[in-house]
Scaffold this motif. Structure first.
Motif, PDB file in Angstrom:
ATOM      1  N   SER A  41     -27.133  13.964 -26.867  1.00 28.96           N
ATOM      2  CA  SER A  41     -27.404  15.007 -25.887  1.00 28.96           C
ATOM      3  C   SER A  41     -27.593  14.392 -24.506  1.00 28.96           C
ATOM      4  N   ASP A  42     -27.067  15.066 -23.496  1.00 26.50           N
ATOM      5  CA  ASP A  42     -27.328  14.709 -22.098  1.00 26.50           C
ATOM      6  C   ASP A  42     -28.025  15.889 -21.441  1.00 26.50           C
ATOM      7  N   ILE A  43     -29.151  15.620 -20.821  1.00 26.50           N
ATOM      8  CA  ILE A  43     -29.869  16.644 -20.052  1.00 26.50           C
ATOM      9  C   ILE A  43     -29.479  16.447 -18.590  1.00 26.50           C
ATOM     10  N   LEU A  44     -28.912  17.497 -18.005  1.00 29.94           N
ATOM     11  CA  LEU A  44     -28.490  17.461 -16.607  1.00 29.94           C
ATOM     12  C   LEU A  44     -29.384  18.373 -15.787  1.00 29.94           C
ATOM     13  N   GLU A  45     -29.687  17.934 -14.576  1.00 28.27           N
ATOM     14  CA  GLU A  45     -30.471  18.766 -13.660  1.00 28.27           C
ATOM     15  C   GLU A  45     -29.575  19.230 -12.526  1.00 28.27           C
ATOM     16  N   LEU A  46     -29.753  20.485 -12.161  1.00 27.68           N
ATOM     17  CA  LEU A  46     -29.028  21.085 -11.041  1.00 27.68           C
ATOM     18  C   LEU A  46     -30.004  21.272  -9.888  1.00 27.68           C
ATOM     19  N   ASP A  47     -29.483  21.626  -8.737  1.00 23.70           N
ATOM     20  CA  ASP A  47     -30.355  21.936  -7.612  1.00 23.70           C
ATOM     21  C   ASP A  47     -31.341  23.029  -8.020  1.00 23.70           C
ATOM     22  N   HIS A  48     -32.493  23.041  -7.407  1.00 28.59           N
ATOM     23  CA  HIS A  48     -33.555  24.026  -7.661  1.00 28.59           C
ATOM     24  C   HIS A  48     -34.176  23.864  -9.036  1.00 28.59           C
ATOM     25  N   GLY A  49     -33.894  22.759  -9.758  1.00 26.53           N
ATOM     26  CA  GLY A  49     -34.601  22.431 -10.984  1.00 26.53           C
ATOM     27  C   GLY A  49     -34.045  22.959 -12.292  1.00 26.53           C
ATOM     28  N   ALA A  50     -32.969  23.721 -12.272  1.00 28.87           N
ATOM     29  CA  ALA A  50     -32.403  24.214 -13.531  1.00 28.87           C
ATOM     30  C   ALA A  50     -31.815  23.048 -14.326  1.00 28.87           C
ATOM     31  N   TRP A  51     -31.895  23.145 -15.647  1.00 29.02           N
ATOM     32  CA  TRP A  51     -31.357  22.108 -16.534  1.00 29.02           C
ATOM     33  C   TRP A  51     -30.244  22.680 -17.412  1.00 29.02           C
ATOM     34  N   LEU A  52     -29.271  21.822 -17.702  1.00 29.18           N
ATOM     35  CA  LEU A  52     -28.270  22.081 -18.731  1.00 29.18           C
ATOM     36  C   LEU A  52     -28.418  20.994 -19.779  1.00 29.18           C
ATOM     37  N   GLU A  53     -28.418  21.386 -21.033  1.00 29.17           N
ATOM     38  CA  GLU A  53     -28.442  20.405 -22.110  1.00 29.17           C
ATOM     39  C   GLU A  53     -27.098  20.454 -22.811  1.00 29.17           C
ATOM     40  N   LEU A  54     -26.353  19.383 -22.673  1.00 28.76           N
ATOM     41  CA  LEU A  54     -25.059  19.256 -23.339  1.00 28.76           C
ATOM     42  C   LEU A  54     -25.285  18.464 -24.616  1.00 28.76           C
ATOM     43  N   MET A  55     -24.797  18.989 -25.735  1.00 28.06           N
ATOM     44  CA  MET A  55     -25.083  18.385 -27.033  1.00 28.06           C
ATOM     45  C   MET A  55     -23.798  18.226 -27.825  1.00 28.06           C
TER      46      MET A  55
END
Length: 130
Positions: A41-55
């Motif tokens: 899994s890779d946890i990615l952060e976007l502007d304004h603090g949102a996260w995407l978890e790619l698994m």
């Protein structure tokens, strides 16, 4: 309350990460590697603090996905400017992603919805501040 992250199973973890980094400026926060469970899994952060978890897992089934399927319909990103939105629309088209719609109006409001990397439906919209 707020959404902490959105998790998306993908076949190509590195490719998905590159897609979100390239299009949306996502930054890798951390990676989880559990070889004993075949889970990565890779946890990615976007502007304004949102996260995407790619698994990913080797046994992930990647069958064709109808954009009108049940479940989560899309992931929406908010553009900071109309130019940023227009640039993403142009890139989606250049990269051959299927555009579902891209309505706009004279006030500058606009959005695009496209079937992107591994059939992930992405919406990007822009609404100017009042």
């Amino acid at each position: 309350m707020y959404i902490g992250n959105v998790g998306i199973f993908v076949k190509d973890l590195k490719g998905a990460r590159r897609f979100f980094e390239s299009y949306f400026g996502a930054r890798l926060l951390k990676s989880y590697n559990e070889p004993e469970n075949n889970y990565y899994s890779d946890i990615l952060e976007l502007d304004h603090g949102a996260w995407l978890e790619l698994m990913t897992k080797p046994e992930i089934v990647d069958q064709p996905k109808d954009p009108n399927r049940s479940g989560i319909a899309h992931v929406c990103f908010k553009a900071d400017t109309r130019q940023q939105l227009d640039d993403i629309v142009a890139r989606f088209k250049k990269d051959g992603y299927k555009i579902q719609y891209e309505p706009s109006n004279p006030t500058g409001i606009g959005e695009v919805r496209a079937v992107t990397f591994e059939d992930i439906v992405v919406e990007v919209n822009y609404t100017p501040a009042d």
